[in-house]
Design an enzyme around this catalytic site. Structure first.
Site, PDB file in Angstrom:
ATOM      1  N   CYS A 186      -0.368   4.091   2.274  1.00  0.00           N
ATOM      2  CA  CYS A 186      -0.129   3.831   3.698  1.00  0.00           C
ATOM      3  C   CYS A 186       1.353   4.011   4.044  1.00  0.00           C
ATOM      4  O   CYS A 186       1.706   4.642   5.034  1.00  0.00           O
ATOM      5  CB  CYS A 186      -0.526   2.408   4.077  1.00  0.00           C
ATOM      6  SG  CYS A 186      -2.114   1.899   3.435  1.00  0.00           S
ATOM      7  N   ASP A 187       2.230   3.429   3.242  1.00  0.00           N
ATOM      8  CA  ASP A 187       3.639   3.326   3.646  1.00  0.00           C
ATOM      9  C   ASP A 187       4.594   4.214   2.861  1.00  0.00           C
ATOM     10  O   ASP A 187       5.754   4.359   3.245  1.00  0.00           O
ATOM     11  CB  ASP A 187       4.096   1.854   3.518  1.00  0.00           C
ATOM     12  CG  ASP A 187       3.315   0.949   4.471  1.00  0.00           C
ATOM     13  OD1 ASP A 187       2.824   1.465   5.494  1.00  0.00           O
ATOM     14  OD2 ASP A 187       3.190  -0.254   4.199  1.00  0.00           O
ATOM     15  N   CYS A 245       0.843  -1.200   0.000  1.00  0.00           N
ATOM     16  CA  CYS A 245       0.000   0.000   0.000  1.00  0.00           C
ATOM     17  C   CYS A 245       0.875   1.246   0.000  1.00  0.00           C
ATOM     18  O   CYS A 245       1.467   1.598   1.029  1.00  0.00           O
ATOM     19  CB  CYS A 245      -0.923  -0.032   1.222  1.00  0.00           C
ATOM     20  SG  CYS A 245      -1.941   1.447   1.406  1.00  0.00           S
TER      21      CYS A 245
HETATM   22  C1  LIG Z   1       0.095  -3.988   5.883  1.00  0.00           C
HETATM   23  C2  LIG Z   1      -1.017  -2.977   5.734  1.00  0.00           C
HETATM   24  C3  LIG Z   1      -0.820  -1.695   6.189  1.00  0.00           C
HETATM   25  C4  LIG Z   1      -1.825  -0.752   6.068  1.00  0.00           C
HETATM   26  N1  LIG Z   1      -1.609   0.511   6.546  1.00  0.00           N
HETATM   27  C5  LIG Z   1      -2.606   1.420   6.495  1.00  0.00           C
HETATM   28  C6  LIG Z   1      -2.413   2.728   7.021  1.00  0.00           C
HETATM   29  O1  LIG Z   1      -1.336   3.071   7.515  1.00  0.00           O
HETATM   30  N2  LIG Z   1      -3.461   3.577   6.964  1.00  0.00           N
HETATM   31  C7  LIG Z   1      -4.663   3.245   6.393  1.00  0.00           C
HETATM   32  O2  LIG Z   1      -5.589   4.061   6.398  1.00  0.00           O
HETATM   33  N3  LIG Z   1      -4.861   2.020   5.879  1.00  0.00           N
HETATM   34  C8  LIG Z   1      -3.865   1.112   5.911  1.00  0.00           C
HETATM   35  N4  LIG Z   1      -4.055  -0.132   5.365  1.00  0.00           N
HETATM   36  C9  LIG Z   1      -5.343  -0.425   4.719  1.00  0.00           C
HETATM   37  C10 LIG Z   1      -6.386  -0.728   5.784  1.00  0.00           C
HETATM   38  O3  LIG Z   1      -5.890  -1.698   6.654  1.00  0.00           O
HETATM   39  C11 LIG Z   1      -7.683  -1.182   5.139  1.00  0.00           C
HETATM   40  O4  LIG Z   1      -8.127  -0.215   4.229  1.00  0.00           O
HETATM   41  C12 LIG Z   1      -8.756  -1.405   6.203  1.00  0.00           C
HETATM   42  O5  LIG Z   1      -8.311  -2.307   7.182  1.00  0.00           O
HETATM   43  C13 LIG Z   1     -10.041  -1.917   5.572  1.00  0.00           C
HETATM   44  O6  LIG Z   1     -10.948  -2.139   6.592  1.00  0.00           O
HETATM   45  P1  LIG Z   1     -12.176  -3.142   6.439  1.00  0.00           P
HETATM   46  O7  LIG Z   1     -12.887  -3.085   7.734  1.00  0.00           O
HETATM   47  O8  LIG Z   1     -12.895  -2.860   5.195  1.00  0.00           O
HETATM   48  O9  LIG Z   1     -11.521  -4.577   6.207  1.00  0.00           O
HETATM   49  P2  LIG Z   1     -10.348  -5.393   6.934  1.00  0.00           P
HETATM   50  O10 LIG Z   1      -9.509  -4.568   7.813  1.00  0.00           O
HETATM   51  O11 LIG Z   1      -9.701  -6.142   5.826  1.00  0.00           O
HETATM   52  O12 LIG Z   1     -11.149  -6.423   7.850  1.00  0.00           O
HETATM   53  C14 LIG Z   1     -11.887  -7.456   7.264  1.00  0.00           C
HETATM   54  C15 LIG Z   1     -12.447  -8.297   8.380  1.00  0.00           C
HETATM   55  O13 LIG Z   1     -13.351  -9.238   7.824  1.00  0.00           O
HETATM   56  C16 LIG Z   1     -13.141 -10.495   8.444  1.00  0.00           C
HETATM   57  N5  LIG Z   1     -13.681 -11.507   7.544  1.00  0.00           N
HETATM   58  C17 LIG Z   1     -13.376 -11.786   6.256  1.00  0.00           C
HETATM   59  N6  LIG Z   1     -14.128 -12.804   5.793  1.00  0.00           N
HETATM   60  C18 LIG Z   1     -14.924 -13.185   6.828  1.00  0.00           C
HETATM   61  C19 LIG Z   1     -15.917 -14.192   6.981  1.00  0.00           C
HETATM   62  N7  LIG Z   1     -16.241 -15.008   5.993  1.00  0.00           N
HETATM   63  N8  LIG Z   1     -16.527 -14.293   8.188  1.00  0.00           N
HETATM   64  C20 LIG Z   1     -16.227 -13.471   9.211  1.00  0.00           C
HETATM   65  N9  LIG Z   1     -15.295 -12.483   9.101  1.00  0.00           N
HETATM   66  C21 LIG Z   1     -14.658 -12.363   7.934  1.00  0.00           C
HETATM   67  C22 LIG Z   1     -11.645 -10.540   8.685  1.00  0.00           C
HETATM   68  O14 LIG Z   1     -11.305 -11.506   9.664  1.00  0.00           O
HETATM   69  C23 LIG Z   1     -11.419  -9.108   9.159  1.00  0.00           C
HETATM   70  O15 LIG Z   1     -11.712  -9.008  10.520  1.00  0.00           O
HETATM   71  C24 LIG Z   1      -3.061  -1.097   5.465  1.00  0.00           C
HETATM   72  C25 LIG Z   1      -3.260  -2.391   4.999  1.00  0.00           C
HETATM   73  C26 LIG Z   1      -2.249  -3.331   5.130  1.00  0.00           C
HETATM   74  C27 LIG Z   1      -2.467  -4.740   4.627  1.00  0.00           C
END
Ligand SMILES: Cc1cc2nc3c(=O)[nH]c(=O)nc-3n(C[C@H](O)[C@H](O)[C@H](O)COP(=O)(O)OP(=O)(O)OC[C@H]3O[C@@H](n4cnc5c(N)ncnc54)[C@H](O)[C@@H]3O)c2cc1C
Length: 303
Positions: free
Chosen positions: A134-135, A131
């Site tokens: 992010c980084d 990302c």
């Molecule tokens: C290494 C890394 C660093 C990042 N750094 C940043 C940053 O510095 N700043 C920033 O703004 N963003 C950052 N991001 C991006 C950010 O993490 C994502 O945009 C954000 O987490 C998305 O949130 P979300 O709730 O949509 O999904 P996610 O955080 O992906 O959460 C998805 C959830 O769904 C659950 N899930 C999936 N399938 C199922 C299922 N079938 N049943 C039950 N649960 C399920 C998973 O277990 C998880 O809990 C980073 C991402 C990564 C990978």
């Protein structure tokens, strides 16, 4: 019977839970295989508002969960394996356990695709990132690589070229899949150097620190060392929408299609966060969508 079941415990799911729990709807959150979501695998998060010195990803997510639980949200550490949204109440299964729910928020995120290299296994999160937004700022004035040939790789390369001294764009084919305008934009940047057709080999390292990558020219088979301070893999994301796709609309890449912000085509089923966001994929945008979904659920349940 749950009033509302939230699938996913990242920023989208937990923000929705905070809003719904405060409004006395007692949301039940299924945390999935990655409780806390993607931010639990990163270190410093510097762009989530409210933390002027930054905050560790796992701490931010643990605090979000505690905030939701403080108002009565219930977390279940299980994975939703099957759903049926064809009739009401909606039915969800965590393996053999049936859950019935009046409303559902899908917040299952999108998984960044990797290349499956040994370099990623060793240096993912410690020199190799998925990302740029992010980084990228951690690599100001430094030399980085970007891997990929689609629009998002070229966009990340252009974004990084404004921060970094040099960007090496590495692609395994001679031609880019990205739109011609994006290719033109990247080529017009004096500090973006294009390396094609190259695939990645082992990481270069010094005292356990990432120092670059070996790259093989697939036309000549020549292997060269590419010294880098950081490497960004930009080969796309896979939205975690597979089990829902038979009931709701998804786009060609699998992102959930929504209307009125967070509504899917099934009334009572809402989608928030990266699973419904092919564009931004940030913690704060996911949290914002989680808030919208919670407010939409409240309206749906009240009517
Ligand atoms: C290494 C890394 C660093 C990042 N750094 C940043 C940053 O510095 N700043 C920033 O703004 N963003 C950052 N991001 C991006 C950010 O993490 C994502 O945009 C954000 O987490 C998305 O949130 P979300 O709730 O949509 O999904 P996610 O955080 O992906 O959460 C998805 C959830 O769904 C659950 N899930 C999936 N399938 C199922 C299922 N079938 N049943 C039950 N649960 C399920 C998973 O277990 C998880 O809990 C980073 C991402 C990564 C990978």
């Amino acid at each position: 019977m749950n009033d509302v079941t939230i699938i996913g415990s990242g920023p989208a799911g937990l923000t929705a839970a905070i809003y719904l729990a405060r409004a006395s709807f007692t949301p039940v959150i299924y945390a999935g295989l990655q409780p806390g979501g993607q931010l639990t695998i990163t270190t410093e998060v510097e762009n989530f508002p409210g933390f002027k010195d930054g905050i560790l990803g796992p701490t931010l997510m643990a605090d979000m969960q505690a905030q939701a639980e403080r108002f009565g949200a219930k977390i279940v550490y299980d994975v939703i394996t099957k759903v049926d949204f064809s009739k009401k109440p909606f039915m969800l299964w965590a393996d053999k356990t049936l859950i019935e729910s009046k409303a559902v928020i899908i917040a299952t995120g999108a998984t960044a695709r990797d290349l499956g290299t040994s370099a990623e296994k060793k240096f993912g999160g410690r020199g190799i990132s998925y990302c740029a937004t992010c980084d990228g700022p951690f690599y100001k004035g430094k030399k980085v690589g970007v891997v990929g040939g689609g629009d998002s790789a070229l966009e990340e390369a252009c974004y990084l070229s404004n921060l970094c001294s040099e960007v090496i764009l590495i692609h395994r084919r001679q031609e880019f899949r990205a739109s011609p305008i994006m290719v033109q934009r990247a080529k017009s940047k004096s500090n973006i150097k294009i390396m094609t057709p190259f695939t990645l080999g082992d990481a270069l390292e010094e005292k356990g620190q990432f120092k670059g990558i070996k790259a093989k020219n697939t036309a000549t088979q020549e292997v060269i060392d590419v010294p880098l301070d950081g490497l960004f893999i930009a080969v796309g994301h896979t939205p975690n929408s597979e089990i829902f796709a038979p009931f709701i609309e998804v786009d060609a890449q699998g992102y959930i299609s929504t209307h009125d912000h967070v509504k899917t085509r099934v009334p009572g089923v809402f989608a928030a966060g990266d699973v419904a966001d092919p564009l931004f994929k940030q913690a704060v945008t996911a949290a914002g969508m989680g808030c919208q979904a919670a407010l939409a659920v409240q309206k749906f349940l009240e009517h």
